[in-house]
Design a protein around this motif. Sequence first.
Motif, short mmCIF file in Angstrom:
data_model
loop_
_atom_site.label_atom_id
_atom_site.label_comp_id
_atom_site.label_asym_id
_atom_site.label_seq_id
_atom_site.Cartn_x
_atom_site.Cartn_y
_atom_site.Cartn_z
N ASN A 226 -7.12 13.51 -4.32
CA ASN A 226 -6.71 13.33 -2.87
C ASN A 226 -7.46 12.25 -1.94
O ASN A 226 -7.47 12.29 -0.70
CB ASN A 226 -6.42 14.43 -2.14
CG ASN A 226 -5.25 15.42 -2.82
OD1 ASN A 226 -4.13 14.86 -2.95
ND2 ASN A 226 -5.46 16.66 -2.93
N ASN A 261 -0.62 8.56 -4.83
CA ASN A 261 -0.80 9.24 -3.65
C ASN A 261 -2.02 10.15 -3.74
O ASN A 261 -2.64 10.45 -2.68
CB ASN A 261 0.17 9.93 -3.16
CG ASN A 261 0.97 10.89 -4.29
OD1 ASN A 261 1.26 10.51 -5.53
ND2 ASN A 261 1.36 12.17 -4.07
N HIS A 262 -2.15 10.72 -4.81
CA HIS A 262 -3.48 11.94 -4.89
C HIS A 262 -4.67 10.98 -5.38
O HIS A 262 -5.84 11.76 -5.54
CB HIS A 262 -3.13 12.62 -6.13
CG HIS A 262 -2.08 13.49 -5.63
ND1 HIS A 262 -2.06 14.41 -4.72
CD2 HIS A 262 -0.83 13.81 -6.18
CE1 HIS A 262 -1.01 15.34 -4.51
NE2 HIS A 262 -0.44 15.03 -5.35
N GLU A 267 0.50 8.64 1.51
CA GLU A 267 1.92 8.65 0.78
C GLU A 267 2.26 7.02 0.76
O GLU A 267 1.75 6.34 1.67
CB GLU A 267 3.05 9.46 1.72
CG GLU A 267 3.05 10.92 1.31
CD GLU A 267 2.94 11.37 -0.33
OE1 GLU A 267 3.90 10.42 -1.18
OE2 GLU A 267 2.40 12.35 -0.57
N SER A 268 3.15 6.60 -0.29
CA SER A 268 3.42 5.28 -0.38
C SER A 268 4.35 4.87 0.79
O SER A 268 4.87 5.73 1.67
CB SER A 268 4.36 5.25 -1.30
OG SER A 268 5.00 3.79 -1.46
N SER A 270 3.24 4.95 3.99
CA SER A 270 3.14 5.82 5.16
C SER A 270 2.78 5.14 6.46
O SER A 270 2.63 5.56 7.38
CB SER A 270 2.06 6.69 4.68
OG SER A 270 0.84 6.15 4.48
N TYR A 329 0.81 1.85 -1.51
CA TYR A 329 -0.17 2.88 -0.80
C TYR A 329 -1.34 2.15 0.06
O TYR A 329 -1.62 2.53 1.05
CB TYR A 329 -1.12 3.39 -2.02
CG TYR A 329 -0.05 4.68 -2.89
CD1 TYR A 329 0.41 5.81 -1.94
CD2 TYR A 329 0.51 4.27 -3.82
CE1 TYR A 329 1.23 6.68 -2.73
CE2 TYR A 329 1.43 5.05 -4.60
CZ TYR A 329 1.79 6.42 -3.82
OH TYR A 329 2.71 7.12 -4.60
N PRO A 370 10.55 10.65 1.25
CA PRO A 370 9.39 9.83 0.86
C PRO A 370 9.18 8.72 -0.09
O PRO A 370 8.52 7.89 0.07
CB PRO A 370 8.52 10.79 0.49
CG PRO A 370 8.89 12.34 1.07
CD PRO A 370 10.40 11.91 0.95
N HIS A 398 4.64 9.27 -11.54
CA HIS A 398 4.69 9.90 -10.34
C HIS A 398 5.92 11.23 -10.37
O HIS A 398 5.49 12.12 -9.72
CB HIS A 398 5.29 9.07 -9.35
CG HIS A 398 5.34 9.71 -7.98
ND1 HIS A 398 4.24 10.12 -7.35
CD2 HIS A 398 6.25 9.59 -6.81
CE1 HIS A 398 4.55 10.51 -6.03
NE2 HIS A 398 5.78 10.09 -5.70
#
Length: 489
Positions: A226, A261-262, A267-268, A270, A329, A370, A398
């Motif tokens: 993350n 994302n991790h 998040e993409s 975002s 991202y 999302p 993903h």
Amino acid sequence: MLSGAVLTFSIYGTIFRNTLIYSKSLLIFSLIIAGSVVFLGPLLFGGICHAYLFFENGTYDYLFTTSFTRQLTLPEACPIGRPCHVYATLPENSSDSVFINYHTNIIHKDSNTCYTTDEKSTKETCFPTKVIAFDGVEKVGQRNIHSAYLYDMLPDTLYIIRIYYENKLQAEEKYHTLPVDTSKKNVTIVMGGDAGFTELAYKTGRQAAQYKPDVIVLGGDIAYDNGMDTCYYTWDQFLGIFEYMNQVKGSLIPFIFSIGNHDSGVESLSLRTMKQDAYGPPYYTFFPQHSKTDSKGEIVREVPDVQDRLSYSYHIVGGSLQLNLDSGYVAGYSGTQLEWMRGLTNKYSKMPKFAYYHVPIYWVTGLWDPVASGIVQGMQYWVPEFDRSRFMSVWENHSHLMKRTKPLKGGTPHENGTIYLGEGCWGALCYGLPLENSTGIFESYASGINHFWLVQHGKDGVSYTAIDTNGAQIDVLHQNYETFGITLC
């Protein structure tokens, strides 16, 4: 309303006054509790890591650790002495250069990395390293990250790599440069995504190791840290998978990693900004994947500083152009990344072309909010470029499934179109989601199967085989270069 507030204040004031007068012991106890929270809270709960665990029974869980718990339960990641990890990543030209990276104890601050083609020879070509102090975590996780840019190597040649610090040889590895093209020798790539660091990921890695690949491509959600430097131990576990694969092959297998994302912690699309420095995310600090560039954008054969490392890169692998993209991202679908992509496809117009990234454009299951904007932007900006430049295949991840589309142009089946495959289920929980093919664009798809893709670049074309953790082939396809107007020299 005011009288009610006054009454409430009066009641609580009276209780507090009586507590002070008649319950000094309760007051003292309250102060002790408050002091414990203020002073012991950071000690017990500081440095939180939130990672993911995936299990073979089809379940997953969250793993929360703190600096305190890691100090108590984890061994020192990089003891004094030999490197604790050695691995390779690729700059732009994979036939004559490579990044050799290794982690050492924090006291080992300077090193040199050398190569030779003769195991018995003392004549070596040596390079300095760029060292990043990864010291913002508790002592057991601290380390120095050394990266050396080795170049002027011969194509398709086995090298002895020697690592020196503290005035002595600390480690020796082997590395085989890739061929200029696949007219005389195949290039084998193991590809997947959404890996993690638990037993499922190891199981897939053990199966993939049997094919002794030349390159490993993972399209995001790599160690599930993350983007947190405090989750360094997920990378220590993850790298263990590929250290086993290196042993089976007998040499270092270079990585190409996309961002997800991790890995980024966002998040993409975002619109959140991500801090990028020596403290992380580890995706940047651990893995240089492109050369430094000068003010004119020309390549300088040096390891880039962490703050200058991009979330996308390109690599010439066996005479093919491989684009490692960021699906929203850090970099957007349009703008700088898109212009960079167009410049490369024009420059290498006669090469076979491939791209990989994290968020799919073509999903084989239901969508949720999302990712919807990523699909729209992928269709608007990237698909026209894939079509114009005649990409042979694009590798998506993903969603923790398995899929392969028919050849597509503009989102519809076309005989000479681009194939979109993958969907990311190396070691993550592979969902048993309902699959959806009302558009008829998917040729093959499945759920609930951990797998990787074996991609073999040969003299006449490229073959793709999806292989599960038991070694069973679950999908097979071959593409000819001739279909795309490509002729290898």
